[in-house]
Design a protein around this motif. Structure first.
Motif, mmCIF file in Angstrom:
data_model
loop_
_atom_site.group_PDB
_atom_site.id
_atom_site.type_symbol
_atom_site.label_atom_id
_atom_site.label_comp_id
_atom_site.label_asym_id
_atom_site.label_seq_id
_atom_site.Cartn_x
_atom_site.Cartn_y
_atom_site.Cartn_z
ATOM 1 N N ASP A 30 24.828 63.824 57.165
ATOM 2 C CA ASP A 30 23.586 63.622 56.428
ATOM 3 C C ASP A 30 22.369 63.789 57.330
ATOM 4 O O ASP A 30 22.468 63.743 58.566
ATOM 5 C CB ASP A 30 23.557 62.217 55.816
ATOM 6 C CG ASP A 30 24.610 62.030 54.738
ATOM 7 O OD1 ASP A 30 24.923 63.018 54.047
ATOM 8 O OD2 ASP A 30 25.116 60.901 54.593
ATOM 9 N N TYR A 31 21.205 63.940 56.689
ATOM 10 C CA TYR A 31 19.944 63.936 57.417
ATOM 11 C C TYR A 31 19.595 62.506 57.823
ATOM 12 O O TYR A 31 20.071 61.538 57.209
ATOM 13 C CB TYR A 31 18.831 64.516 56.537
ATOM 14 C CG TYR A 31 18.931 66.007 56.331
ATOM 15 C CD1 TYR A 31 18.481 66.893 57.298
ATOM 16 C CD2 TYR A 31 19.494 66.539 55.168
ATOM 17 C CE1 TYR A 31 18.582 68.273 57.121
ATOM 18 C CE2 TYR A 31 19.604 67.914 54.979
ATOM 19 C CZ TYR A 31 19.142 68.768 55.966
ATOM 20 O OH TYR A 31 19.253 70.121 55.788
ATOM 21 N N PRO A 32 18.760 62.326 58.848
ATOM 22 C CA PRO A 32 18.392 60.978 59.300
ATOM 23 C C PRO A 32 17.676 60.187 58.200
ATOM 24 O O PRO A 32 17.041 60.758 57.304
ATOM 25 C CB PRO A 32 17.463 61.244 60.481
ATOM 26 C CG PRO A 32 17.763 62.627 60.918
ATOM 27 C CD PRO A 32 18.163 63.377 59.691
ATOM 28 N N ASP A 33 17.737 58.874 58.303
ATOM 29 C CA ASP A 33 17.125 58.002 57.295
ATOM 30 C C ASP A 33 15.605 58.129 57.246
ATOM 31 O O ASP A 33 14.998 57.834 56.216
ATOM 32 C CB ASP A 33 17.496 56.539 57.579
ATOM 33 C CG ASP A 33 18.967 56.257 57.318
ATOM 34 O OD1 ASP A 33 19.595 57.046 56.594
ATOM 35 O OD2 ASP A 33 19.481 55.243 57.845
ATOM 36 N N PHE A 34 14.968 58.558 58.355
ATOM 37 C CA PHE A 34 13.510 58.596 58.355
ATOM 38 C C PHE A 34 12.952 59.774 57.555
ATOM 39 O O PHE A 34 11.736 59.845 57.313
ATOM 40 C CB PHE A 34 12.961 58.619 59.794
ATOM 41 C CG PHE A 34 13.171 59.924 60.526
ATOM 42 C CD1 PHE A 34 12.283 60.988 60.373
ATOM 43 C CD2 PHE A 34 14.241 60.085 61.399
ATOM 44 C CE1 PHE A 34 12.471 62.182 61.050
ATOM 45 C CE2 PHE A 34 14.435 61.267 62.093
ATOM 46 C CZ PHE A 34 13.549 62.313 61.920
ATOM 47 N N ILE A 35 13.801 60.691 57.119
ATOM 48 C CA ILE A 35 13.334 61.832 56.334
ATOM 49 C C ILE A 35 12.916 61.345 54.949
ATOM 50 O O ILE A 35 13.647 60.603 54.295
ATOM 51 C CB ILE A 35 14.433 62.903 56.202
ATOM 52 C CG1 ILE A 35 14.963 63.299 57.586
ATOM 53 C CG2 ILE A 35 13.917 64.117 55.448
ATOM 54 C CD1 ILE A 35 13.918 63.845 58.502
ATOM 55 N N SER A 36 11.760 61.776 54.486
ATOM 56 C CA SER A 36 11.269 61.352 53.184
ATOM 57 C C SER A 36 12.190 61.834 52.068
ATOM 58 O O SER A 36 12.858 62.865 52.193
ATOM 59 C CB SER A 36 9.856 61.888 52.954
ATOM 60 O OG SER A 36 9.863 63.303 52.869
ATOM 61 N N THR A 37 12.212 61.073 50.985
ATOM 62 C CA THR A 37 13.062 61.421 49.844
ATOM 63 C C THR A 37 12.700 62.789 49.289
ATOM 64 O O THR A 37 13.573 63.596 48.940
ATOM 65 C CB THR A 37 12.925 60.359 48.742
ATOM 66 O OG1 THR A 37 13.292 59.082 49.272
ATOM 67 C CG2 THR A 37 13.832 60.682 47.557
ATOM 68 N N SER A 71 21.969 70.140 58.057
ATOM 69 C CA SER A 71 21.561 68.837 58.597
ATOM 70 C C SER A 71 22.061 68.604 60.020
ATOM 71 O O SER A 71 21.301 68.203 60.903
ATOM 72 C CB SER A 71 22.048 67.719 57.682
ATOM 73 O OG SER A 71 23.463 67.761 57.567
ATOM 74 N N VAL A 72 23.351 68.829 60.243
ATOM 75 C CA VAL A 72 23.963 68.610 61.564
ATOM 76 C C VAL A 72 24.945 69.747 61.828
ATOM 77 O O VAL A 72 25.764 70.073 60.963
ATOM 78 C CB VAL A 72 24.712 67.260 61.635
ATOM 79 C CG1 VAL A 72 25.260 67.047 63.044
ATOM 80 C CG2 VAL A 72 23.794 66.107 61.250
ATOM 81 N N VAL A 73 24.863 70.336 63.003
ATOM 82 C CA VAL A 73 25.756 71.447 63.332
ATOM 83 C C VAL A 73 26.424 71.215 64.681
ATOM 84 O O VAL A 73 25.870 70.569 65.577
ATOM 85 C CB VAL A 73 25.007 72.801 63.374
ATOM 86 C CG1 VAL A 73 24.529 73.195 61.984
ATOM 87 C CG2 VAL A 73 23.840 72.758 64.363
ATOM 88 N N ALA A 74 27.645 71.703 64.789
ATOM 89 C CA ALA A 74 28.288 71.836 66.099
ATOM 90 C C ALA A 74 27.802 73.141 66.703
ATOM 91 O O ALA A 74 27.563 74.118 65.986
ATOM 92 C CB ALA A 74 29.804 71.845 65.948
ATOM 93 N N LEU A 75 27.634 73.167 68.008
ATOM 94 C CA LEU A 75 27.140 74.358 68.696
ATOM 95 C C LEU A 75 28.214 74.863 69.652
ATOM 96 O O LEU A 75 28.628 74.153 70.570
ATOM 97 C CB LEU A 75 25.859 74.031 69.470
ATOM 98 C CG LEU A 75 24.673 73.566 68.623
ATOM 99 C CD1 LEU A 75 23.551 73.066 69.525
ATOM 100 C CD2 LEU A 75 24.181 74.680 67.715
#
Length: 311
Positions: A171-178, A189-193
């Motif tokens: 998921d995206y971080p909690d601080f991201i606005s709705t 949102s999150v990737v392995a590199l």
């Protein structure tokens, strides 16, 4: 490629400034066989001269100062061997260190379009990078697409290395606005590199969830995999009275237990497996403990600050 772990702990480092858990208390008292750790930060160089950062931790300034390879040239002018920053997520622990790089210095930020949008629109404080001449430049990372990275201006030259991001289903971080969250594709949102050069590769995946099966496969086929070692058990913080969420609810696959990392990671993989982003409460930090022994016997290494690798 040269790889160095500048920091290996989760948010807050180890010991955490306001934590009186057993690990932190015993480390302060000198009775725990463990070492202090700053917040997770990796750096790699494809040629021994230009370096790239994986994430930008809140401890980045002190981590750079402690690393001679990242020192500016002794020419009396400003400069840096750091060519860019690869962001695997927009978590605060991954982006706060960008503010340490604000001193009128140009470099590249590699990130998915959604992570770029968060940096540009969710908090204007990152606009300080526009003061560089030329300004800090953004480069898209597209999950599943290979990005060839070259030095110089000749597009026909062979790539110095290749980066392939893989969506991890987090998921995206909690601080991201709705409102913004509603318009961001979840796969960004999150990737392995995964980084490749001359037939060798390493994978950086400091955040793994139950939806990260594809990323785990990519990691397992790399020569070295830097993996999510945040929590030992799913209810670790709840049991210690340090939180109300399980590890999985926070987007982290626990190391132990049913369907944990030790159970899910492909058993036939011969890659070198290194646990990073280790929370201060995690008992694997105690080098005399059973948990540390279990992960070592399972073929996993526990990362520490200053650890070096060569591919």
């Amino acid at each position: 490629m040269q790889i160095r772990i500048l920091g290996s702990a989760a948010g807050g480092g180890f010991p955490q400034w306001n934590c009186g858990c057993r690990n932190c208390s015993e480390l302060r008292a000198g009775t725990l066989n463990a070492t202090t750790r700053s917040q997770t930060q990796l750096a790699f160089s494809p040629d021994g001269s230009v370096w790239f950062l994986l994430g930008a931790s809140p401890d980045l300034r002190s981590q750079i100062i402690a690393t001679p390879q990242l020192a500016p040239p002794s020419t009396g002018t400003t400069g840096t061997p750091i060519g860019g920053v690869f962001l695997s997520s927009a978590d605060l622990d991954s982006i706060m260190g960008l503010l340490h790089l604000r001193e009128f210095q140009s470099f590249f930020i590699f990130a998915t379009p959604s992570i770029q949008r968060i940096i540009k629109s969710e908090n204007r404080i990152f606009d300080v990078h526009h003061r560089a001449d030329p300004p800090v430049r953004l480069q898209n990372l597209t999950p599943g697409a290979r990005l060839s990275c070259r030095f110089g201006y000749d597009p026909s030259a062979p790539p110095s290395f290749i980066c392939t991001p893989t969506s991890l289903g987090c998921d995206y971080p909690d601080f991201i606005s709705t409102e913004l969250r509603r318009n961001l594709p979840p796969q960004e949102s999150v990737v392995a590199l995964r980084f490749e050069q001359s037939g060798k590769s390493f994978c950086y995946a400091p955040c793994l969830s139950d939806g990260s099966a594809e990323g785990m496969k990519v990691a397992a086929t790399s020569n070295i995999a830097f993996l999510d070692g945040t929590f030992w058990t799913d209810d670790e913080l709840i049991e210690l009275g340090r939180g109300q969420k399980t590890a999985r609810e926070m987007g982290h696959l626990p190391i132990s237990g049913r369907n944990g990392l030790l159970e899910q990671f492909p058993a036939d993989s011969d890659c070198r497996k290194v646990l990073v982003h280790i929370n201060n409460t995690n008992p694997i930090l105690n080098e005399d403990g059973d948990e540390h022994r279990v992960v070592r016997e399972a073929g996993f290494e526990v990362a520490y600050d200053g650890m070096d690798f060569t591919l």
